[in-house]
Design a protein around this motif. Structure first.
Motif, PDB file in Angstrom:
ATOM      1  N   ALA A 209      -6.751  -3.536  11.170  1.00  0.00           N
ATOM      2  CA  ALA A 209      -6.199  -2.140  12.026  1.00  0.00           C
ATOM      3  C   ALA A 209      -5.096  -2.898  12.741  1.00  0.00           C
ATOM      4  O   ALA A 209      -3.585  -2.216  13.903  1.00  0.00           O
ATOM      5  N   ALA A 210      -5.418  -4.424  13.405  1.00  0.00           N
ATOM      6  CA  ALA A 210      -4.373  -5.019  14.314  1.00  0.00           C
ATOM      7  C   ALA A 210      -2.856  -5.232  13.586  1.00  0.00           C
ATOM      8  O   ALA A 210      -2.658  -5.319  12.367  1.00  0.00           O
ATOM      9  N   PRO A 211      -1.437  -4.814  13.994  1.00  0.00           N
ATOM     10  CA  PRO A 211      -0.527  -4.746  13.428  1.00  0.00           C
ATOM     11  C   PRO A 211       0.097  -5.874  12.807  1.00  0.00           C
ATOM     12  O   PRO A 211       0.195  -6.292  11.333  1.00  0.00           O
ATOM     13  N   ALA A 212      -0.236  -6.945  13.655  1.00  0.00           N
ATOM     14  CA  ALA A 212       0.440  -8.312  13.258  1.00  0.00           C
ATOM     15  C   ALA A 212      -0.646  -9.237  11.455  1.00  0.00           C
ATOM     16  O   ALA A 212      -0.432  -9.445  11.174  1.00  0.00           O
ATOM     17  N   ALA A 213      -2.345  -8.559  11.733  1.00  0.00           N
ATOM     18  CA  ALA A 213      -3.028  -8.461  11.213  1.00  0.00           C
ATOM     19  C   ALA A 213      -2.247  -7.715   9.645  1.00  0.00           C
ATOM     20  O   ALA A 213      -2.668  -8.015   8.569  1.00  0.00           O
ATOM     21  N   ALA A 214      -2.298  -6.769  10.178  1.00  0.00           N
ATOM     22  CA  ALA A 214      -1.670  -5.879   8.700  1.00  0.00           C
ATOM     23  C   ALA A 214      -0.568  -6.312   8.204  1.00  0.00           C
ATOM     24  O   ALA A 214      -0.574  -6.154   6.530  1.00  0.00           O
ATOM     25  N   PRO A 230      -8.375 -23.464  19.545  1.00  0.00           N
ATOM     26  CA  PRO A 230      -7.557 -23.135  19.831  1.00  0.00           C
ATOM     27  C   PRO A 230      -6.370 -24.182  19.667  1.00  0.00           C
ATOM     28  O   PRO A 230      -6.102 -24.766  19.147  1.00  0.00           O
ATOM     29  N   VAL A 231      -4.232 -24.281  20.136  1.00  0.00           N
ATOM     30  CA  VAL A 231      -3.514 -24.587  20.122  1.00  0.00           C
ATOM     31  C   VAL A 231      -3.339 -24.752  21.069  1.00  0.00           C
ATOM     32  O   VAL A 231      -1.736 -24.802  21.121  1.00  0.00           O
ATOM     33  N   GLY A 232      -3.734 -24.874  22.126  1.00  0.00           N
ATOM     34  CA  GLY A 232      -2.681 -25.156  23.554  1.00  0.00           C
ATOM     35  C   GLY A 232      -2.296 -24.170  23.890  1.00  0.00           C
ATOM     36  O   GLY A 232      -1.815 -22.480  23.362  1.00  0.00           O
ATOM     37  N   GLU A 233      -2.049 -23.836  24.996  1.00  0.00           N
ATOM     38  CA  GLU A 233      -1.054 -23.141  26.584  1.00  0.00           C
ATOM     39  C   GLU A 233      -2.041 -22.154  26.556  1.00  0.00           C
ATOM     40  O   GLU A 233      -1.893 -20.837  26.336  1.00  0.00           O
ATOM     41  N   GLY A 234      -3.222 -21.543  25.973  1.00  0.00           N
ATOM     42  CA  GLY A 234      -4.621 -20.110  26.352  1.00  0.00           C
ATOM     43  C   GLY A 234      -3.830 -19.859  24.816  1.00  0.00           C
ATOM     44  O   GLY A 234      -4.569 -18.636  24.891  1.00  0.00           O
ATOM     45  N   ARG A 235      -3.463 -20.294  24.003  1.00  0.00           N
ATOM     46  CA  ARG A 235      -3.031 -19.573  22.393  1.00  0.00           C
ATOM     47  C   ARG A 235      -4.466 -19.856  21.382  1.00  0.00           C
ATOM     48  O   ARG A 235      -4.772 -21.531  21.477  1.00  0.00           O
ATOM     49  N   TRP A 236      -4.325 -19.550  20.085  1.00  0.00           N
ATOM     50  CA  TRP A 236      -5.463 -19.944  19.330  1.00  0.00           C
ATOM     51  C   TRP A 236      -4.964 -19.037  17.846  1.00  0.00           C
ATOM     52  O   TRP A 236      -3.803 -18.473  18.454  1.00  0.00           O
ATOM     53  N   MET A 237      -5.863 -20.326  17.063  1.00  0.00           N
ATOM     54  CA  MET A 237      -5.134 -19.840  15.903  1.00  0.00           C
ATOM     55  C   MET A 237      -6.641 -19.091  14.682  1.00  0.00           C
ATOM     56  O   MET A 237      -7.604 -20.010  14.857  1.00  0.00           O
ATOM     57  N   LEU A 238      -6.626 -18.064  14.027  1.00  0.00           N
ATOM     58  CA  LEU A 238      -7.408 -17.552  13.448  1.00  0.00           C
ATOM     59  C   LEU A 238      -6.602 -17.488  11.908  1.00  0.00           C
ATOM     60  O   LEU A 238      -5.551 -17.652  11.598  1.00  0.00           O
ATOM     61  N   VAL A 239      -7.507 -18.761  10.519  1.00  0.00           N
ATOM     62  CA  VAL A 239      -7.225 -18.367   9.741  1.00  0.00           C
ATOM     63  C   VAL A 239      -7.747 -18.372   8.985  1.00  0.00           C
ATOM     64  O   VAL A 239      -9.608 -18.036   8.803  1.00  0.00           O
ATOM     65  N   HIS A 261     -14.658  -9.017  25.413  1.00  0.00           N
ATOM     66  CA  HIS A 261     -13.759  -7.590  25.343  1.00  0.00           C
ATOM     67  C   HIS A 261     -15.041  -6.941  24.818  1.00  0.00           C
ATOM     68  O   HIS A 261     -15.723  -7.110  24.672  1.00  0.00           O
ATOM     69  N   GLY A 262     -15.487  -5.919  26.246  1.00  0.00           N
ATOM     70  CA  GLY A 262     -17.202  -5.694  26.569  1.00  0.00           C
ATOM     71  C   GLY A 262     -18.495  -7.321  26.449  1.00  0.00           C
ATOM     72  O   GLY A 262     -18.153  -7.956  27.351  1.00  0.00           O
ATOM     73  N   ASP A 263     -18.882  -7.012  25.911  1.00  0.00           N
ATOM     74  CA  ASP A 263     -20.526  -8.272  25.310  1.00  0.00           C
ATOM     75  C   ASP A 263     -19.634  -8.944  24.467  1.00  0.00           C
ATOM     76  O   ASP A 263     -20.298 -10.679  24.393  1.00  0.00           O
ATOM     77  N   GLY A 264     -18.292  -9.001  23.657  1.00  0.00           N
ATOM     78  CA  GLY A 264     -18.061  -9.458  22.985  1.00  0.00           C
ATOM     79  C   GLY A 264     -16.618 -10.666  23.399  1.00  0.00           C
ATOM     80  O   GLY A 264     -16.143 -10.585  24.480  1.00  0.00           O
ATOM     81  N   LEU A 265     -15.870 -10.425  21.994  1.00  0.00           N
ATOM     82  CA  LEU A 265     -14.208 -11.207  22.126  1.00  0.00           C
ATOM     83  C   LEU A 265     -13.700 -10.632  21.458  1.00  0.00           C
ATOM     84  O   LEU A 265     -13.647  -9.511  20.590  1.00  0.00           O
ATOM     85  N   ARG A 266     -12.822  -9.700  21.214  1.00  0.00           N
ATOM     86  CA  ARG A 266     -11.314  -9.744  20.992  1.00  0.00           C
ATOM     87  C   ARG A 266     -10.420 -10.751  20.968  1.00  0.00           C
ATOM     88  O   ARG A 266      -9.834 -10.998  21.288  1.00  0.00           O
ATOM     89  N   PHE A 267      -9.888 -10.871  19.338  1.00  0.00           N
ATOM     90  CA  PHE A 267      -8.756 -11.188  19.125  1.00  0.00           C
ATOM     91  C   PHE A 267      -7.355 -10.952  18.722  1.00  0.00           C
ATOM     92  O   PHE A 267      -7.659  -9.687  18.039  1.00  0.00           O
ATOM     93  N   LEU A 268      -6.394 -10.837  19.925  1.00  0.00           N
ATOM     94  CA  LEU A 268      -5.129 -10.326  19.581  1.00  0.00           C
ATOM     95  C   LEU A 268      -3.679 -10.961  18.979  1.00  0.00           C
ATOM     96  O   LEU A 268      -3.633 -12.254  19.450  1.00  0.00           O
ATOM     97  N   PRO A 269      -3.616 -10.506  17.993  1.00  0.00           N
ATOM     98  CA  PRO A 269      -2.831 -11.795  16.725  1.00  0.00           C
ATOM     99  C   PRO A 269      -1.547 -11.118  17.523  1.00  0.00           C
ATOM    100  O   PRO A 269      -0.885 -10.148  17.485  1.00  0.00           O
ATOM    101  N   GLU A 270      -0.492 -12.178  17.571  1.00  0.00           N
ATOM    102  CA  GLU A 270       0.712 -11.882  17.706  1.00  0.00           C
ATOM    103  C   GLU A 270       2.226 -11.757  16.956  1.00  0.00           C
ATOM    104  O   GLU A 270       2.629 -11.650  16.475  1.00  0.00           O
TER     105      GLU A 270
END
Length: 474
Positions: A209-214, A230-239, A261-270
């Motif tokens: 549902a995330a636009p960048a993932a779509a 992590p890839v630096g400066e607070g950014r992460w990469m998901l492969v 995000h609540g009791d977990g985490l959420r990745f917000l791709p750009e």
């Protein structure tokens, strides 16, 4: 099944003059089947790399973990089977993909135990029992028995453990059933300070549902082999690796931020895009080091299954690559710096190609739409057009014979940033051709028969200054 350890000076026993198989890439020394890289570790002064392996045939099935190690990422030794499925365990149908971490000083495999035939696995642990990591013993019970209640999944596999703000978490690749494909990355919280502490389901890290993932990770029925770093400066990469109705296609990357995000985490791709633009790079996994992240992929075969069976082997892993971001936020993709140790005698233009070699060409264009071509014998060329931002591999003289739902054309073109020049690096090992253009675009292909003849570089359109050097990889 009895454990057998086999040692060899290289990860393959290919004769020096044999161009049909890689000499320097990780694959089982005894031959047969190899697929996904698993669990890279640096432990006690050596790199260890595991991989999916069928020790009994050159086709997929009866999956074990093979093992190779290296002091320098360039020269590998094979150690045979490190982890075998157990007939009375939840992995009785296969020890499928996963990762490895050092847990309180003990290297531990975190893997998919498979005891059903629908792609739904459990998460199992196996601990190394010797200092060379040649054998792992599985714990009898999984840490995760299967998918969370209420989720109707068609895939649940490939655990990957990472650390965020001092806490260990784990990802699992998944896909939901339904009328429309809905891949997912499920998140688990490891509640204690050891891996065999309870794992608690913490929701979805990311879905389509995330636009960048779509845009960059679809279409897919499931996302396999997730890896997050992590890839630096607070950014992460998901492969992610894109799996569509039982067919493996390609690997992609997404770059963004990781938030509670609540009791977990959420990745917000750009942003994101293909990780490799060729047809022979899949299921990459990552080793996070202090100053870089190393990534290996699986290179499958461009020939038919019958040809692989006749040859006695199928599949290998790629050379390690360093993955990160350029200052402008775009993907930085380069071969591991240690691979220069493979360079031997220089090969002048026009020299015969040995079975394994490297070519490096520094290009500076003088006119728009300039094209520089590297000729590898009579059957393979690589064309770079910096101002168009394209890199084209032309294998018209050596077409693929494999049947695959993703058609293999005789040419594949990668698109990247435009500019006035850059560095082209080509590493060839038997049939495996790996190319990186200006640390921004990668392209991997298996080519049979392997290129043979001489090498040349020419300016085939426009004008450019080109400084090219080649080295044998003895």
């Amino acid at each position: 099944m009895p454990h057998v350890t086999h040692r060899a000076p290289q990860a393959t026993a290919t004769p020096a003059a044999d161009r049909s198989a890689p000499r320097h890439h990780v694959r089982p020394a005894a031959g047969n089947w190899c697929n996904d890289p698993n669990g890279p570790l640096y432990h006690d002064g050596r790199y260890h790399l595991f991989f999916q392996h069928n020790p009994h045939a050159a086709v997929w099935g009866d999956i074990h973990w093979g093992h190779a190690s290296s002091p320098d990422l360039a020269h590998w030794s094979d150690h045979g089977v490190a982890l075998a499925p157990g007939p009375e365990r939840p992995d009785r149908l296969g020890a499928w993909s996963g990762c490895a971490v050092v847990d309180h000083g003990v290297p531990t495999a975190v893997y998919t135990g498979m005891n059903r035939d629908d792609g739904i696995g459990s998460v199992m642990l196996a601990r190394a029992v010797d200092p060379d990591l040649t054998r792992f013993d599985a714990l009898p019970r999984p840490v995760v028995d299967g998918p969370p209640p209420g989720l109707d999944l068609l895939a649940f596999r490939d655990p990957y453990v990472f650390t965020f703000e001092g806490r260990r978490w784990a990802l699992i690749g998944a896909g939901h059933r339904g009328t429309a494909p809905r891949p997912d990355v499920l998140l688990y919280r490891i509640t204690g300070d050891t891996l065999d502490s309870p794992w608690e389901y913490a929701g979805s890290l990311l879905d389509a549902a995330a636009p960048a993932a779509a845009r960059h990770a679809m279409p897919a029925t499931a996302w396999e082999c997730p890896a997050l770093f992590p890839v630096g400066e607070g950014r992460w990469m998901l492969v992610l690796s894109l799996w569509v109705d039982g067919v493996t296609y390609t690997a992609t990357h997404l770059t963004g931020t990781l938030r509670p995000h609540g009791d977990g985490l959420r990745f917000l791709p750009e942003s994101g895009g293909l990780l490799d633009h060729g047809r022979d790079f899949y299921a990459p996994t990552a080793l996070v080091e202090a100053d870089r992240t190393l990534v290996w992929g699986w290179s499958w075969e461009s020939r038919t299954e019958a040809e692989s069976v006749a040859a006695g082997w199928a599949g290998c892993l790629t050379h390690p690559r360093e993955l990160g971001l350029h200052p402008d936020g775009t993907l930085r993709h380069t071969f591991a710096r240690e691979l220069t140790a493979l360079r031997g005698e220089e090969l002048p233009p026009g020299a015969p190609l040995p079975p394994a070699y490297e070519i490096q060409a520094d290009v500076r264009v003088q006119e728009p739409d300039t094209e520089v071509t590297v000729h590898l014998g009579a059957t393979l060329t690589l064309r770079a057009n910096p101002t168009r931002g394209t890199l084209t591999l032309d294998r018209t003289g050596a077409p693929a014979s494999a049947a695959h739902p993703r058609p293999r054309t005789d040419m594949v073109t990668a698109s990247g940033p435009t500019g006035t020049g850059g560095r082209l690096r080509i590493l060839v090992d038997g049939p495996l051709v790996e190319v990186v253009w200006d640390e921004r675009v990668a392209l991997t292909e298996k080519v049979y028969p392997a290129p043979e003849g001489t090498w040349q570089v020419s300016v085939t359109q426009g004008g450019a200054d080109v400084d090219a050097t080649a080295w044998e990889h003895p």
